[in-house]
Design a protein around this motif. Structure first.
Motif, short mmCIF file in Angstrom:
data_model
loop_
_atom_site.label_atom_id
_atom_site.label_comp_id
_atom_site.label_asym_id
_atom_site.label_seq_id
_atom_site.Cartn_x
_atom_site.Cartn_y
_atom_site.Cartn_z
N ARG A 53 0.83 -1.19 0.00
CA ARG A 53 0.00 0.00 0.00
C ARG A 53 0.87 1.26 0.00
NH1 ARG A 53 -0.48 -3.31 4.34
NH2 ARG A 53 -0.27 -2.53 6.48
N ASP A 54 0.39 2.23 -0.71
CA ASP A 54 0.99 3.56 -0.69
C ASP A 54 -0.16 4.55 -0.75
OD1 ASP A 54 0.17 3.75 -3.38
OD2 ASP A 54 2.09 3.00 -4.10
N ARG A 55 0.13 5.79 -1.04
CA ARG A 55 -0.92 6.82 -1.02
C ARG A 55 -1.93 6.64 -2.15
NH1 ARG A 55 2.26 12.49 0.39
NH2 ARG A 55 2.98 11.89 2.49
N ARG A 56 -1.53 5.95 -3.20
CA ARG A 56 -2.39 5.87 -4.37
C ARG A 56 -3.12 4.54 -4.52
NH1 ARG A 56 1.58 7.48 -9.12
NH2 ARG A 56 2.88 6.05 -7.89
N ARG A 57 -2.58 3.47 -3.97
CA ARG A 57 -3.18 2.17 -4.26
C ARG A 57 -2.94 1.19 -3.12
NH1 ARG A 57 0.81 -1.38 -6.22
NH2 ARG A 57 -0.70 -2.67 -7.32
N VAL A 58 -3.80 0.16 -3.11
CA VAL A 58 -3.64 -0.99 -2.22
C VAL A 58 -3.68 -2.24 -3.09
CG1 VAL A 58 -4.63 -2.32 -0.32
CG2 VAL A 58 -4.74 0.18 -0.28
N ALA A 59 -2.72 -3.14 -2.91
CA ALA A 59 -2.67 -4.36 -3.71
C ALA A 59 -2.34 -5.55 -2.81
CB ALA A 59 -1.62 -4.24 -4.82
N LEU A 60 -2.86 -6.70 -3.16
CA LEU A 60 -2.59 -7.92 -2.41
C LEU A 60 -1.22 -8.46 -2.76
CD1 LEU A 60 -6.01 -9.76 -2.73
CD2 LEU A 60 -4.99 -8.98 -0.60
N THR A 61 -0.49 -8.92 -1.76
CA THR A 61 0.73 -9.69 -2.00
C THR A 61 0.34 -11.14 -2.27
OG1 THR A 61 0.99 -10.28 0.31
CG2 THR A 61 1.99 -8.20 -0.40
N ASP A 62 1.31 -11.97 -2.62
CA ASP A 62 1.02 -13.40 -2.81
C ASP A 62 0.45 -14.00 -1.53
OD1 ASP A 62 1.90 -13.27 -5.41
OD2 ASP A 62 3.89 -14.09 -4.99
N ALA A 63 1.04 -13.63 -0.39
CA ALA A 63 0.54 -14.13 0.89
C ALA A 63 -0.88 -13.62 1.15
CB ALA A 63 1.47 -13.69 2.02
N GLY A 64 -1.15 -12.38 0.76
CA GLY A 64 -2.48 -11.81 0.95
C GLY A 64 -3.52 -12.54 0.13
N ARG A 65 -3.16 -12.94 -1.10
CA ARG A 65 -4.11 -13.69 -1.92
C ARG A 65 -4.43 -15.04 -1.30
NH1 ARG A 65 -1.70 -10.65 -6.10
NH2 ARG A 65 0.19 -11.94 -6.16
N VAL A 66 -3.41 -15.67 -0.70
CA VAL A 66 -3.66 -16.95 -0.03
C VAL A 66 -4.60 -16.75 1.16
CG1 VAL A 66 -2.59 -18.79 1.35
CG2 VAL A 66 -1.50 -18.02 -0.76
N LEU A 67 -4.33 -15.72 1.97
CA LEU A 67 -5.17 -15.50 3.14
C LEU A 67 -6.59 -15.12 2.73
CD1 LEU A 67 -5.44 -15.45 6.17
CD2 LEU A 67 -4.75 -13.04 6.16
N LEU A 68 -6.75 -14.37 1.65
CA LEU A 68 -8.09 -14.02 1.21
C LEU A 68 -8.90 -15.28 0.90
CD1 LEU A 68 -10.30 -12.07 0.32
CD2 LEU A 68 -9.18 -11.96 -1.93
N ARG A 69 -8.30 -16.19 0.15
CA ARG A 69 -9.00 -17.43 -0.18
C ARG A 69 -9.31 -18.24 1.08
NH1 ARG A 69 -5.34 -19.43 -3.08
NH2 ARG A 69 -4.45 -20.89 -1.56
N GLU A 70 -8.32 -18.40 1.95
CA GLU A 70 -8.50 -19.21 3.15
C GLU A 70 -9.46 -18.54 4.13
OE1 GLU A 70 -7.31 -22.16 3.60
OE2 GLU A 70 -5.87 -22.33 1.95
N ALA A 71 -9.39 -17.22 4.24
CA ALA A 71 -10.26 -16.51 5.18
C ALA A 71 -11.72 -16.62 4.76
CB ALA A 71 -9.84 -15.04 5.27
N LYS A 72 -11.99 -16.50 3.46
CA LYS A 72 -13.37 -16.62 2.99
C LYS A 72 -13.92 -18.01 3.26
CE LYS A 72 -14.35 -14.61 -0.99
NZ LYS A 72 -14.22 -14.14 -2.39
N GLU A 73 -13.08 -19.03 3.06
CA GLU A 73 -13.52 -20.40 3.35
C GLU A 73 -13.77 -20.57 4.84
OE1 GLU A 73 -10.72 -23.16 1.76
OE2 GLU A 73 -11.16 -22.65 -0.33
N ALA A 74 -12.89 -20.00 5.68
CA ALA A 74 -13.06 -20.12 7.13
C ALA A 74 -14.32 -19.42 7.61
CB ALA A 74 -11.83 -19.56 7.85
#
Length: 282
Positions: A53-74
């Motif tokens: 993240r910076d002042r202009r954008r927020v983006a998922l890291t590779d680890a963030g993409r994994v957690l997003l998938r796992e968190a939604k399933e949880a």
């Protein structure tokens, strides 16, 4: 490291899907500063950066993409546990069976009649849905069992009982020349001038390329066929919903479709087991 909390997972999913802290905070109904702190604390506890993240954008890291998938399933699993527990404690003790509207109609009638006649089977409530929605209803606990179709439906994580296997038919406008044919092949329907095949969403929600219309519901599809705008290929038993303006023609080389009764592989419900036994005896 202490276990993650559902609150932290909800916060992260909101940020990961919105990719904007302000919108995520509004969606969650909280102020932005505590949300930002919660995400920083989550990263510190897990020990990896989840967001760039910076002042202009927020983006998922590779680890963030994994957690997003796992968190939604949880989170789905937690919600499912609550729904199934409430149903188990209800005086009616009904089973909820999800099925695509119009699909396997005769088989559904036979299954409901068999379940009603078996003294060990709980009452069954039918939850009608659109194409491809059964898996999500099973995973989030809205349904206990579902009628699904192999190989087109998402059966990952489910146990299944095969009920019947059948061929497929093309549903075409009654006034089209194809409607007078006794049978068709996939090549016959693949590139019909002025009558492209309708496009259903894939399991991941995206649509295949092609000239046909993107369809979301069976009622939408039925009207498009009646208007002469599209055709489709479906299991023969699904034509229960066809309109007078439709004609069903067998597609002799289309893959066979197996209708199955599906339920979560983790289920230990005696009521589900009893319904499966009833289905297996059909």
């Amino acid at each position: 490291m202490r276990d993650l909390e559902t609150r932290e997972l909800r916060y992260f999913v909101a940020v990961a899907e919105e990719l904007h802290f302000g919108r995520a905070a509004e969606r969650l109904g909280i102020a932005q500063p505590p949300l930002s702190r919660a995400i920083r604390q989550l990263e510190q506890r897990i020990g990896v950066r989840l967001l760039d993240r910076d002042r202009r954008r927020v983006a998922l890291t590779d680890a963030g993409r994994v957690l997003l998938r796992e968190a939604k399933e949880a989170l789905d699993a937690v919600a499912a546990a609550a729904r199934r527990t409430r149903r188990a404690g209800s005086p009616e003790r009904q089973l909820v069976l999800a099925t695509k509207a119009g699909a396997s109609h005769e088989l559904l009638q036979r299954l409901l009649a068999k379940a009603a006649s078996d003294p060990g089977t709980a009452p069954v409530e039918v939850l009608l849905c659109e194409v491809g929605e059964q898996a999500g209803l099973l995973r989030n606990g809205s349904a206990d069992v579902a009628l699904m179709h192999r190989p087109v439906d998402d059966l990952a994580g489910f146990d299944t009982e095969d009920l019947c296997t059948e061929g497929q038919v093309a549903i075409v406008p009654a006034g089209h020349p194809l409607a007078s044919r006794g049978q068709l092949t996939l090549a016959d329907v693949a590139d019909v001038p002025g009558l492209p095949i309708a496009r259903w969403p894939r399991l991941d929600g995206t649509y295949p390329d092609g000239p046909g219309p993107e369809v979301h519901t069976q009622s939408q599809l039925a009207q498009l066929v009646a208007l002469g705008k599209t055709l489709l290929v479906i299991p023969a038993s699904s034509r229960a919903w066809q309109w007078p303006e439709h004609v069903a023609v067998p597609v002799v080389d289309a893959p066979e479709i197996t209708t199955v009764l599906a339920w979560p592989a983790s289920s230990r419900s005696q009521a589900v087991a009893a319904l499966v036994r009833s289905a297996a005896s059909l």
